[in-house]
Design a protein around this motif. Structure first.
Motif, PDB file in Angstrom:
ATOM      1  N   MET A   1     -34.783  13.621  98.170  1.00 21.16           N
ATOM      2  CA  MET A   1     -33.943  13.173  97.070  1.00 21.16           C
ATOM      3  C   MET A   1     -34.425  11.848  96.489  1.00 21.16           C
ATOM      4  O   MET A   1     -35.078  11.061  97.162  1.00 21.16           O
ATOM      5  CB  MET A   1     -32.485  13.006  97.541  1.00 21.16           C
ATOM      6  N   GLY A   2     -34.047  11.630  95.234  1.00 17.26           N
ATOM      7  CA  GLY A   2     -34.321  10.347  94.608  1.00 17.26           C
ATOM      8  C   GLY A   2     -33.358   9.293  95.123  1.00 17.26           C
ATOM      9  O   GLY A   2     -32.571   9.559  96.045  1.00 17.26           O
ATOM     10  N   PRO A   3     -33.393   8.081  94.555  1.00 19.24           N
ATOM     11  CA  PRO A   3     -32.492   7.007  94.990  1.00 19.24           C
ATOM     12  C   PRO A   3     -31.039   7.471  94.964  1.00 19.24           C
ATOM     13  O   PRO A   3     -30.603   8.109  94.004  1.00 19.24           O
ATOM     14  CB  PRO A   3     -32.743   5.896  93.966  1.00 19.24           C
ATOM     15  N   GLY A   4     -30.310   7.185  96.015  1.00 17.33           N
ATOM     16  CA  GLY A   4     -28.945   7.667  96.130  1.00 17.33           C
ATOM     17  C   GLY A   4     -27.907   6.561  96.097  1.00 17.33           C
ATOM     18  O   GLY A   4     -28.168   5.422  96.476  1.00 17.33           O
ATOM     19  N   LEU A   5     -26.722   6.927  95.618  1.00 20.27           N
ATOM     20  CA  LEU A   5     -25.574   6.028  95.600  1.00 20.27           C
ATOM     21  C   LEU A   5     -24.615   6.492  96.688  1.00 20.27           C
ATOM     22  O   LEU A   5     -24.178   7.634  96.673  1.00 20.27           O
ATOM     23  CB  LEU A   5     -24.907   6.090  94.223  1.00 20.27           C
ATOM     24  N   GLU A   6     -24.329   5.626  97.653  1.00 25.78           N
ATOM     25  CA  GLU A   6     -23.440   6.005  98.758  1.00 25.78           C
ATOM     26  C   GLU A   6     -22.022   5.535  98.492  1.00 25.78           C
ATOM     27  O   GLU A   6     -21.801   4.377  98.118  1.00 25.78           O
ATOM     28  CB  GLU A   6     -23.928   5.382 100.079  1.00 25.78           C
ATOM     29  N   MET A   7     -21.060   6.438  98.683  1.00 26.07           N
ATOM     30  CA  MET A   7     -19.656   6.042  98.550  1.00 26.07           C
ATOM     31  C   MET A   7     -18.784   7.040  99.311  1.00 26.07           C
ATOM     32  O   MET A   7     -19.184   8.183  99.520  1.00 26.07           O
ATOM     33  CB  MET A   7     -19.240   5.982  97.085  1.00 26.07           C
ATOM     34  N   SER A   8     -17.630   6.581  99.706  1.00 27.62           N
ATOM     35  CA  SER A   8     -16.715   7.455 100.429  1.00 27.62           C
ATOM     36  C   SER A   8     -16.229   8.558  99.506  1.00 27.62           C
ATOM     37  O   SER A   8     -15.931   8.323  98.331  1.00 27.62           O
ATOM     38  CB  SER A   8     -15.529   6.653 100.959  1.00 27.62           C
ATOM     39  N   GLY A   9     -16.168   9.783 100.036  1.00 29.42           N
ATOM     40  CA  GLY A   9     -15.751  10.924  99.229  1.00 29.42           C
ATOM     41  C   GLY A   9     -14.889  11.864 100.044  1.00 29.42           C
ATOM     42  O   GLY A   9     -13.975  11.448 100.742  1.00 29.42           O
ATOM     43  N   GLY A  10     -15.226  13.147  99.980  1.00 25.12           N
ATOM     44  CA  GLY A  10     -14.375  14.158 100.601  1.00 25.12           C
ATOM     45  C   GLY A  10     -13.274  14.519  99.621  1.00 25.12           C
ATOM     46  O   GLY A  10     -12.636  13.645  99.023  1.00 25.12           O
ATOM     47  N   SER A  11     -13.042  15.799  99.420  1.00 26.47           N
ATOM     48  CA  SER A  11     -12.129  16.248  98.371  1.00 26.47           C
ATOM     49  C   SER A  11     -10.722  15.660  98.494  1.00 26.47           C
ATOM     50  O   SER A  11     -10.220  15.008  97.575  1.00 26.47           O
ATOM     51  CB  SER A  11     -12.064  17.776  98.392  1.00 26.47           C
ATOM     52  N   ALA A  12     -10.057  15.877  99.625  1.00 24.68           N
ATOM     53  CA  ALA A  12      -8.684  15.371  99.778  1.00 24.68           C
ATOM     54  C   ALA A  12      -8.657  13.850  99.822  1.00 24.68           C
ATOM     55  O   ALA A  12      -7.709  13.219  99.328  1.00 24.68           O
ATOM     56  CB  ALA A  12      -8.047  15.952 101.031  1.00 24.68           C
ATOM     57  N   GLY A  13      -9.700  13.236 100.375  1.00 24.67           N
ATOM     58  CA  GLY A  13      -9.786  11.771 100.387  1.00 24.67           C
ATOM     59  C   GLY A  13      -9.836  11.221  98.976  1.00 24.67           C
ATOM     60  O   GLY A  13      -9.184  10.209  98.656  1.00 24.67           O
ATOM     61  N   ASN A  14     -10.613  11.872  98.102  1.00 26.41           N
ATOM     62  CA  ASN A  14     -10.668  11.460  96.704  1.00 26.41           C
ATOM     63  C   ASN A  14      -9.297  11.571  96.050  1.00 26.41           C
ATOM     64  O   ASN A  14      -8.882  10.693  95.287  1.00 26.41           O
ATOM     65  CB  ASN A  14     -11.648  12.351  95.933  1.00 26.41           C
ATOM     66  N   THR A  15      -8.599  12.660  96.338  1.00 25.60           N
ATOM     67  CA  THR A  15      -7.266  12.864  95.772  1.00 25.60           C
ATOM     68  C   THR A  15      -6.311  11.775  96.230  1.00 25.60           C
ATOM     69  O   THR A  15      -5.539  11.228  95.428  1.00 25.60           O
ATOM     70  CB  THR A  15      -6.722  14.254  96.163  1.00 25.60           C
ATOM     71  N   MET A  16      -6.365  11.435  97.500  1.00 21.09           N
ATOM     72  CA  MET A  16      -5.447  10.426  98.022  1.00 21.09           C
ATOM     73  C   MET A  16      -5.746   9.039  97.462  1.00 21.09           C
ATOM     74  O   MET A  16      -4.826   8.270  97.167  1.00 21.09           O
ATOM     75  CB  MET A  16      -5.501  10.414  99.552  1.00 21.09           C
ATOM     76  N   ALA A  17      -7.028   8.709  97.304  1.00 19.94           N
ATOM     77  CA  ALA A  17      -7.388   7.413  96.717  1.00 19.94           C
ATOM     78  C   ALA A  17      -6.877   7.315  95.286  1.00 19.94           C
ATOM     79  O   ALA A  17      -6.366   6.267  94.853  1.00 19.94           O
ATOM     80  CB  ALA A  17      -8.896   7.212  96.774  1.00 19.94           C
ATOM     81  N   ALA A  18      -7.008   8.402  94.523  1.00 20.15           N
ATOM     82  CA  ALA A  18      -6.526   8.412  93.143  1.00 20.15           C
ATOM     83  C   ALA A  18      -5.001   8.347  93.085  1.00 20.15           C
ATOM     84  O   ALA A  18      -4.428   7.671  92.221  1.00 20.15           O
ATOM     85  CB  ALA A  18      -7.032   9.657  92.420  1.00 20.15           C
ATOM     86  N   LEU A  19      -4.332   9.044  94.001  1.00 16.25           N
ATOM     87  CA  LEU A  19      -2.877   8.985  94.054  1.00 16.25           C
ATOM     88  C   LEU A  19      -2.407   7.540  94.247  1.00 16.25           C
ATOM     89  O   LEU A  19      -1.467   7.082  93.596  1.00 16.25           O
ATOM     90  CB  LEU A  19      -2.356   9.860  95.204  1.00 16.25           C
ATOM     91  N   ALA A  20      -3.100   6.820  95.133  1.00 13.01           N
ATOM     92  CA  ALA A  20      -2.749   5.418  95.378  1.00 13.01           C
ATOM     93  C   ALA A  20      -2.982   4.568  94.127  1.00 13.01           C
ATOM     94  O   ALA A  20      -2.194   3.679  93.804  1.00 13.01           O
ATOM     95  CB  ALA A  20      -3.558   4.872  96.552  1.00 13.01           C
ATOM     96  N   SER A  21      -4.073   4.854  93.404  1.00 12.36           N
ATOM     97  CA  SER A  21      -4.364   4.122  92.176  1.00 12.36           C
ATOM     98  C   SER A  21      -3.292   4.346  91.115  1.00 12.36           C
ATOM     99  O   SER A  21      -3.029   3.481  90.282  1.00 12.36           O
ATOM    100  CB  SER A  21      -5.742   4.527  91.640  1.00 12.36           C
ATOM    101  N   LEU A  22      -2.663   5.508  91.159  1.00  9.37           N
ATOM    102  CA  LEU A  22      -1.572   5.820  90.232  1.00  9.37           C
ATOM    103  C   LEU A  22      -0.263   5.147  90.630  1.00  9.37           C
ATOM    104  O   LEU A  22       0.692   5.127  89.851  1.00  9.37           O
ATOM    105  CB  LEU A  22      -1.365   7.332  90.171  1.00  9.37           C
ATOM    106  N   GLY A  23      -0.212   4.624  91.852  1.00  7.37           N
ATOM    107  CA  GLY A  23       1.009   3.990  92.339  1.00  7.37           C
ATOM    108  C   GLY A  23       1.764   4.812  93.358  1.00  7.37           C
ATOM    109  O   GLY A  23       2.866   4.447  93.776  1.00  7.37           O
ATOM    110  N   GLY A  24       1.171   5.945  93.778  1.00  8.17           N
ATOM    111  CA  GLY A  24       1.810   6.792  94.780  1.00  8.17           C
ATOM    112  C   GLY A  24       1.564   6.291  96.193  1.00  8.17           C
ATOM    113  O   GLY A  24       0.618   5.544  96.451  1.00  8.17           O
TER     114      GLY A  24
END
Length: 328
Positions: free
Chosen positions: A51-74
């Motif tokens: 692979m070319g240069p990569g960007l590392e960040m926490s993911g996972g489908s449900a984890g992404n959903t929960m992080a966004a829920l928190a950003s919304l104020g949930g």
């Protein structure tokens, strides 16, 4: 029991490695565009080296959903398994920093934290190669009844159906949620995932799920036929079916009622990673706040529209402020 959380999410705790790739790279490496495949540690090492240069960040489908829920104020909690290693520390820090409660104990038996090598083509589509690692060791023992029963909605990603012990963990969580009078939601995640577990997914949806999230290809994979016939089957199978259709927007089916919402218009699609995860976050936030289905879907569309304008599946803006700016 009084609700402490709006949503508790169960999913694979995955660190994403995102890199640009062209169509030729996918072909040369035998990769199916837009699909998610499970790979071994050796395959992960070999692909990562190419692979070319990569960007590392926490993911996972449900984890992404929960992080966004928190950003919304949930208020949200996450259940997933990471190892006691560097990537595990990164994941735990990131999701907690996003405002999500994450107390699942580390795995200490030697399996590393899971990772997903995501190749993004110039058209913004992503092809995912997932090494589950520690995710394989999420078990029913990791399900805390007090957490599940104090959440308005227990939400699971379909990818969690791959590890056998995790499957049992979700069934335990679903039973606990329903016993407490709470709702159970499922995202089908990927048509290949649906095809791997077709019969058990159908049973799961019809007998254990109240709110179903699926895109067009996933719902057709689950029920067969075309979109209209599959949607009709979904309407009969769950209380709420949330069916996303990319640029064509989304359809929400509740009993005999149908709600449609347009996709959020964006100047340029950079990376579709996480679009479904963020749509689910917006919808579930609205749902747990008592919004009507049309508003829930609009919230989902706004969140999905934000995530596809940049790399990665964690929002780069405060989603609560974004939806407020849109009149919601």
């Amino acid at each position: 029991m009084a609700a402490v959380y709006d949503v508790v999410g169960l999913g694979n705790a995955i660190v994403d490695v995102i890199a640009k790739a062209d169509e030729e790279f996918l072909t040369a490496n035998g990769l199916v565009k837009n699909a998610m495949r499970l790979i071994s540690a050796e395959e992960a090492d070999a692909l990562y080296a190419k692979m070319g240069p990569g960007l590392e960040m926490s993911g996972g489908s449900a984890g992404n959903t929960m992080a966004a829920l928190a950003s919304l104020g949930g208020k949200g909690a996450f259940v997933g398994k990471v190892a006691h290693d560097q990537l595990g520390k990164v994941y735990r820090h990131d999701i907690r920093a996003a405002g999500v409660v994450f107390d699942t104990p580390d795995l200490t038996d030697g399996k590393p934290t899971g990772s997903c090598l995501i190749l993004v083509t110039p058209d913004g589509h992503r092809t995912m190669n997932t090494f589950l690692g520690a995710c394989l060791d999420l078990t029913p023992d990791d399900i805390d009844p007090a957490v599940i029963q104090s959440a308005k909605v227990t939400y699971m990603e379909g990818y969690l159906w791959d590890p056998p012990a995790a499957k049992q963990a979700f069934l335990k969580a679903a039973s606990l949620a329903h016993a407490a009078g709470q709702k159970v939601a499922l995202s089908l995640s990927d048509p290949f995932c649906v095809n791997r577990h077709l019969d058990s997914f159908r049973d799961l949806v019809k007998n254990h799920v109240d709110i179903l999230f699926a895109n067009e290809s996933e719902i057709v994979a689950l029920f067969g036929g075309d979109f209209d016939s599959a949607a009709a089957e979904a309407r009969q199978s769950v209380e709420v079916a949330v069916l996303t259709r990319g640029e064509a927007g989304a359809t929400v089916l509740v009993g005999d009622d149908t709600y449609t919402v347009s996709a959020e218009k964006v100047a340029h699609v950079v990376d579709t990673t996480g679009a479904g995860d963020l749509f689910a976050a917006g919808f579930l936030f609205g749902y747990t706040q008592g919004r009507d289905p049309a508003d829930c879907a609009r919230l989902g569309a706004i969140c999905a529209g934000e995530i596809i304008t940049h790399y990665g599946a964690r929002s780069e803006v405060n989603l609560a402020e974004l939806v407020k700016s849109k009149g919601l």
